[in-house]
Every structure is written in structure tokens, then in C-alpha cells.
Scaffold this motif. Structure first.
Motif, PDB file in Angstrom:
ATOM      1  N   GLU A  62      -9.283 -88.606  46.549  1.00  0.00           N
ATOM      2  CA  GLU A  62      -9.599 -88.650  45.125  1.00  0.00           C
ATOM      3  C   GLU A  62     -10.950 -89.318  44.892  1.00  0.00           C
ATOM      4  N   HIS A  63     -11.235 -90.319  45.722  1.00  0.00           N
ATOM      5  CA  HIS A  63     -12.511 -91.034  45.625  1.00  0.00           C
ATOM      6  C   HIS A  63     -13.684 -90.087  45.858  1.00  0.00           C
ATOM      7  N   GLN A  64     -13.572 -89.237  46.862  1.00  0.00           N
ATOM      8  CA  GLN A  64     -14.644 -88.285  47.153  1.00  0.00           C
ATOM      9  C   GLN A  64     -14.839 -87.302  46.007  1.00  0.00           C
ATOM     10  N   LYS A  65     -13.747 -86.863  45.396  1.00  0.00           N
ATOM     11  CA  LYS A  65     -13.849 -85.950  44.253  1.00  0.00           C
ATOM     12  C   LYS A  65     -14.558 -86.629  43.089  1.00  0.00           C
ATOM     13  N   ILE A  66     -14.226 -87.906  42.862  1.00  0.00           N
ATOM     14  CA  ILE A  66     -14.860 -88.656  41.781  1.00  0.00           C
ATOM     15  C   ILE A  66     -16.355 -88.793  42.032  1.00  0.00           C
ATOM     16  N   LEU A  67     -16.732 -89.095  43.279  1.00  0.00           N
ATOM     17  CA  LEU A  67     -18.155 -89.236  43.605  1.00  0.00           C
ATOM     18  C   LEU A  67     -18.905 -87.937  43.381  1.00  0.00           C
ATOM     19  N   ARG A  68     -18.278 -86.827  43.739  1.00  0.00           N
ATOM     20  CA  ARG A  68     -18.938 -85.529  43.533  1.00  0.00           C
ATOM     21  C   ARG A  68     -19.103 -85.240  42.033  1.00  0.00           C
ATOM     22  N   THR A  69     -18.072 -85.591  41.243  1.00  0.00           N
ATOM     23  CA  THR A  69     -18.163 -85.393  39.795  1.00  0.00           C
ATOM     24  C   THR A  69     -19.260 -86.266  39.200  1.00  0.00           C
ATOM     25  N   LEU A  70     -19.332 -87.517  39.646  1.00  0.00           N
ATOM     26  CA  LEU A  70     -20.363 -88.428  39.150  1.00  0.00           C
ATOM     27  C   LEU A  70     -21.754 -87.939  39.520  1.00  0.00           C
ATOM     28  N   GLU A  71     -21.892 -87.454  40.741  1.00  0.00           N
ATOM     29  CA  GLU A  71     -23.195 -86.985  41.195  1.00  0.00           C
ATOM     30  C   GLU A  71     -23.648 -85.777  40.373  1.00  0.00           C
ATOM     31  N   PRO A 211      -0.416 -92.794  64.386  1.00  0.00           N
ATOM     32  CA  PRO A 211      -1.634 -92.299  65.019  1.00  0.00           C
ATOM     33  C   PRO A 211      -2.822 -93.171  64.670  1.00  0.00           C
ATOM     34  N   GLN A 212      -3.909 -93.008  65.419  1.00  0.00           N
ATOM     35  CA  GLN A 212      -5.132 -93.725  65.081  1.00  0.00           C
ATOM     36  C   GLN A 212      -5.662 -93.186  63.759  1.00  0.00           C
ATOM     37  N   TRP A 213      -6.296 -94.065  62.984  1.00  0.00           N
ATOM     38  CA  TRP A 213      -6.747 -93.680  61.647  1.00  0.00           C
ATOM     39  C   TRP A 213      -8.140 -94.211  61.409  1.00  0.00           C
ATOM     40  N   GLU A 214      -9.006 -93.354  60.897  1.00  0.00           N
ATOM     41  CA  GLU A 214     -10.317 -93.770  60.453  1.00  0.00           C
ATOM     42  C   GLU A 214     -10.446 -93.380  58.987  1.00  0.00           C
ATOM     43  N   PRO A 215     -10.912 -94.294  58.130  1.00  0.00           N
ATOM     44  CA  PRO A 215     -11.056 -93.958  56.717  1.00  0.00           C
ATOM     45  C   PRO A 215     -12.041 -92.821  56.512  1.00  0.00           C
ATOM     46  N   ILE A 216     -11.933 -92.150  55.354  1.00  0.00           N
ATOM     47  CA  ILE A 216     -12.894 -91.113  55.002  1.00  0.00           C
ATOM     48  C   ILE A 216     -14.279 -91.743  54.931  1.00  0.00           C
ATOM     49  N   TYR A 335     -23.668 -86.297  28.581  1.00  0.00           N
ATOM     50  CA  TYR A 335     -23.375 -86.523  29.998  1.00  0.00           C
ATOM     51  C   TYR A 335     -23.237 -88.015  30.311  1.00  0.00           C
ATOM     52  N   THR A 336     -23.935 -88.858  29.564  1.00  0.00           N
ATOM     53  CA  THR A 336     -23.775 -90.300  29.735  1.00  0.00           C
ATOM     54  C   THR A 336     -22.349 -90.723  29.369  1.00  0.00           C
ATOM     55  N   LYS A 337     -21.855 -90.155  28.282  1.00  0.00           N
ATOM     56  CA  LYS A 337     -20.475 -90.454  27.863  1.00  0.00           C
ATOM     57  C   LYS A 337     -19.474 -89.951  28.894  1.00  0.00           C
ATOM     58  N   VAL A 338     -19.713 -88.733  29.424  1.00  0.00           N
ATOM     59  CA  VAL A 338     -18.823 -88.189  30.459  1.00  0.00           C
ATOM     60  C   VAL A 338     -18.837 -89.098  31.691  1.00  0.00           C
ATOM     61  N   TYR A 339     -20.014 -89.557  32.070  1.00  0.00           N
ATOM     62  CA  TYR A 339     -20.152 -90.439  33.237  1.00  0.00           C
ATOM     63  C   TYR A 339     -19.346 -91.718  33.025  1.00  0.00           C
ATOM     64  N   ASP A 340     -19.457 -92.295  31.813  1.00  0.00           N
ATOM     65  CA  ASP A 340     -18.684 -93.499  31.497  1.00  0.00           C
ATOM     66  C   ASP A 340     -17.188 -93.244  31.622  1.00  0.00           C
ATOM     67  N   GLU A 341     -16.738 -92.104  31.130  1.00  0.00           N
ATOM     68  CA  GLU A 341     -15.312 -91.776  31.172  1.00  0.00           C
ATOM     69  C   GLU A 341     -14.816 -91.640  32.609  1.00  0.00           C
ATOM     70  N   VAL A 342     -15.631 -91.032  33.476  1.00  0.00           N
ATOM     71  CA  VAL A 342     -15.244 -90.890  34.882  1.00  0.00           C
ATOM     72  C   VAL A 342     -15.195 -92.252  35.560  1.00  0.00           C
ATOM     73  N   LEU A 343     -16.192 -93.104  35.263  1.00  0.00           N
ATOM     74  CA  LEU A 343     -16.193 -94.462  35.819  1.00  0.00           C
ATOM     75  C   LEU A 343     -14.952 -95.231  35.388  1.00  0.00           C
ATOM     76  N   LYS A 349      -7.857 -96.218  38.216  1.00  0.00           N
ATOM     77  CA  LYS A 349      -7.170 -95.725  39.409  1.00  0.00           C
ATOM     78  C   LYS A 349      -7.216 -96.760  40.522  1.00  0.00           C
ATOM     79  N   MET A 350      -8.384 -97.355  40.751  1.00  0.00           N
ATOM     80  CA  MET A 350      -8.527 -98.314  41.844  1.00  0.00           C
ATOM     81  C   MET A 350      -7.781 -99.610  41.557  1.00  0.00           C
TER      82      MET A 350
END
Length: 446
Positions: A62-71, A211-216, A335-343, A349-350
Motif C-alpha cells: 500500500e505504501h508503494q501505491k501511495i508513493l506512486r500516487t503522490l509522485e 522464510p527469510q524476509w526482506e522489506p519492499i 492537485y495541492t489539495k489532492v496531495y494533502d488528502e493522500v498524505l 493508515k500508518m
């Protein structure tokens, strides 16, 4: 005084424990029953750690999806701002009569605007009016009357918001990386504990796989290479700013992610002095961004006259440029407002995930402390060495001495209503021993 022979003294001691001192066979049986309980608790803890890993895996996706949306949102906002700046520049370069009129008004507007803003600041804030005055004068000298004609302060506010959004994202990312690194370290230590403990169990764990695990892989948006190396090079447990307490890392992460909550509660990242009821916020924002003084243009007649200048009949192109500017700024604000909403969603979530992980760690992180477990003696992971109670007609407490894992022995008492013949006696002793282990061994190791 007549001395009592040592042999008689020993007999007296043994008589005192008649029927209450368990033989080795009974101690072995209690140890076996207790070992079953410890095995179950160890398996539960491993499953709890696995649950933490699975939750972190899901959060990572989910974190990666959020970063892509923010970018993507940030790029759209930057493109809109670029269009607005280009339109403003083209407007300021036009050489029409309309410009001459506005320039004349601008020269009379600037001193009034500066005086009005500095007077407001001096009345509202305790100090720093001189600095604000110099900053504002420099800003006005670099600006054109179009900054008022097209409400150009909106661009400065958007730039201010962009910086604050970047700071917020950095804090959220730092908090996220602390949580992810901590869960990763806990998981790896639990894997080691699992390997160490396997020889002590008579049966394999059912349905348990570690199993062995490495974070994304961690990625930052528009961050320099040096910033991208921060997570890789930092071990939160070794960072001087933090203690090695797993809970304190969660707390540190939550503080990072909460740092900008007040900004979101206030709405837009910069509301301007006329809309804010917090004098401290007003003073701080004016010191950081004197463009906010342009909001006071309505208090100066010559500034208001600039707003009233009509160039549409003299230059159609100029009017189109103004419309393009307005459209670009509105799009950037959107887009600034959208960015704030995603943040905000990212923060919520975190914080929620961190709270769940913290609760799980309270229950299960003790298992990671067995990563450096040394192989125990032939008695296994749980061994009751002595168990005795005083003789008498009423139930008396039982004193037991146990050894758990490779720790020092624990000695404690079991309430008298629970007899040593009780089938649950071994489990109750093991439960108390594990509590002592978590409190006296695990907590001290933190």
C-alpha cells in the motif's frame, strides 16, 4: 549446652518436609507438563511475529501505491505551476498602455502595502518587524503589479505549501522506515530463535513457516541520493537518538508521523493572516513568507486600483494570458489539495498500523530475545529442580525453583490451594516462570 548431632538435625529437617518434597520422577513429570506450555507459548509468539510480518508486507504494498500516487499528483501540480509562471512572465513582459498604468499605481501601492503589513505585524507579534519589513521590501521590488492584478500571492502560497508537504512526507517516510526496520529486525531475530529452539521440541510446529524476509525496497520521492541512503545505512536500534527499546521506536515513529497534524487540522497549509485566529501562526508564517502581505492589498487604495484596471479591451492576448494563469493556478491548487488528502490517508493508515504492531509486539517480541539462546543442558528448555511445601493440616504455599531456557534459576511460591498433585500444577509453574523471564530477563536486555 548439649550439642544436637548433625544426623538428628538432618532428620528433623526431612520430617518437616515429609510428604511435601517431590522425588525426581515427579519433578520430571512437572517439567514435561511445563515444557508443553512453554512450547505452545513459543509457537504462539512465532505466529504473532509472522502476523506482524504479513501486516508489514501488506502495508509495504500500500505504501508503494501511495508513493506512486503522490509522485503523479506532484508532477501534475508542478506542470500547472509552470504554466502559471509562464503566463505571469508573459503578462509582465507585455508593453501596452495597460502596463504603464499599473506600473504607476504599483509604485504608489508598494509603500502603503509595506507600511500596512509591518504595522499589522508589529501590533500582533512581539519581535521581528524589522526583518519582515526588509523581506517584504525585497519581495515587492522583485515583483510586478501583476502579482496583485492576478493574485500572484497564490503562487507563493502554493510554493510554501509544496515545501511543507515535502517536510510532512519526509517525516512520514522516516516514521515508516523505523517501523519497517524494527519489524524486519524482530522477524529476523525470531527466525534465529526458531532455529535455536528446534532441537528442544519433540514435534515440529504445525503449519508454521518462517522464510527469510526482506522489506519492499524503500523509495523516496524527488529526494537526493544521500537521503535515499539514509534508510539503508541507519539501524534504528543503533541510532543514538533512540533507545534500543522496541516500543520506544514505535513511539518515535508515531511522533514523526504526528508532527504535522496541526497543519492538517487548520486546513490549508497557509491560511494567511486574515483567516487565522492563532497569532503565533500568523507571526511565524509572515516571517517565513512575506508574500502573505499581498492579502492586505484591500487596505491600500492604489493597490485596489490595480485590481480595477481593465485591459481586456486593449489587449485580447493579455486577457487570454490572465485566463490561462487563473486556470493554471486553480489546477495547481486542486492537485495541492489532492496531495494533502493522500498524505492524510497515509498518516492515518500508518498510525493505525503502528498501533496494531505495537500491541502485537507487547505480546510477542519476547521470542526475539531467544535469538542468541545457547543450547541448554539435558534438562531441556524448562526444568523444575525443587518443589516443596511445609507440612501441616492446612494447605500451604509451594516453593519451586525452575530454570527456563538458558536463564538463571527462578524461585517463587505457588498458592497453597494449588497442590503439587494437581494436573495443572506444571502449567501454572511454567506460566509464572515465563512471566518472570519476560520481566527479569527480556526487559533487562532491552
Amino acid at each position: 549446652m548439649k550439642m544436637i548431632p548433625l544426623s538428628l538435625l538432618l532428620v528433623a529437617v526431612l520430617l518437616n518436609f515429609t510428604g511435601a518434597l517431590l522425588p525426581p520422577e515427579s519433578l520430571k513429570k512437572i517439567s514435561e507438563e511445563g515444557s508443553k506450555y512453554i512450547t505452545e507459548q513459543f509457537e504462539n509468539a512465532l505466529n504473532g511475529v509472522r502476523q506482524m510480518k504479513q501486516l508489514m508486507d501488506q502495508t509495504g504494498e500500500e505504501h508503494q501505491k501511495i508513493l506512486r500516487t503522490l509522485e503523479e499528483t506532484k508532477k501534475n501540480k508542478e506542470d500547472a505551476l509552470k504554466g502559471a509562471l509562464e503566463s505571469e512572465q508573459q503578462l509582465s513582459e507585455t508593453k501596452e498602455i495597460c502596463n504603464d498604468t499599473m506600473l504607476a499605481l504599483w509604485e504608489e501601492c508598494k509603500p502603503c502595502l509595506k507600511q500596512t503589513c509591518v504595522k499589522f505585524y508589529s501590533k500582533t507579534c512581539r519581535s521581528g518587524s524589522g526583518l519582515v519589513g526588509r523581506q517584504l521590501e525585497d519581495f515587492l521590488n522583485r515583483s510586478s503589479p501583476f502579482a496583485i492584478w492576478v493574485n500572484g500571492e497564490r503562487i507563493d502560497i502554493l510554493n510554501k505549501q509544496d515545501k511543507q508537504q515535502h517536510m510532512t512526507l519526509e517525516d512520514l517516510e522516516d516514521g515508516y522506515s523505523i517501523v519497517e526496520d524494527s519489524v524486519h529486525e524482530l522477524f529476523q531475530d525470531s527466525v534465529k530463535a526458531f532455529d535455536h529452539m528446534k532441537p528442544f521440541f519433540s514435534r515440529p510446529f504445525q503449519g508454521l513457516s518462517l522464510p527469510q524476509w526482506e522489506p519492499i525496497p524503500f523509495q523516496r520521492i524527488n529526494a537526493p541520493v544521500s537521503a535515499m541512503r539514509i534508510r539503508k545505512e541507519r539501524s534504528p536500534l543503533a541510532e543514538p537518538f533512540f533507545t534500543s527499546n522496541f516500543d520506544s521506536l514505535f513511539e518515535a515513529a508515531q511522533k514523526m508521523m504526528e508532527r504535522h497534524r496541526q497543519i492538517f487540522q487548520q486546513g490549508p497549509l497557509f491560511n494567511g493572516m486574515s483567516n487565522s485566529t492563532d497569532d503565533k501562526v500568523v507571526c511565524r508564517e509572515l516571517r517565513r513568507n512575506t508574500a502573505g502581505c499581498l492579502k492586505m492589498k484591500d487596505k491600500c487604495e492604489k493597490c485596489k486600483e490595480i485590481l480595477a484596471v481593465d485591459c481586456s479591451g486593449k489587449d485580447v492576448m493579455q486577457q487570454k494570458l490572465r485566463e490561462k494563469f487563473e486556470d493554471s493556478v486553480r489546477l495547481a491548487e486542486k492537485y495541492t489539495k489532492v496531495y494533502d488528502e493522500v498524505l492524510q490517508k497515509f498518516r492515518e493508515k500508518m498510525l493505525n498500523t503502528t498501533g496494531i504492531l505495537e500491541d502485537l509486539s507487547h505480546q510477542y517480541n519476547w521470542v526475539s530475545k531467544l535469538a542468541n539462546l545457547t543450547e541448554n543442558d539435558k534438562n531441556g528448555i524448562f526444568h523444575v529442580s525443587t518443589a516443596h511445601s511445609s507440612s501441616g493440616g492446612v494447605p500451604s504455599n509451594t516453593t519451586v525453583t525452575v530454570k527456563l531456557f538458558d536463564s538463571e534459576s527462578f524461585t517463587f511460591t505457588v498458592p497453597g490451594h494449588i497442590t503439587m498433585e494437581d494436573p495443572k500444577f506444571g502449567e501454572l509453574v511454567a506460566e509464572e516462570a515465563l512471566k518472570r523471564f519476560k520481566k527479569e530477563v527480556v526487559s533487562e536486555a532491552v
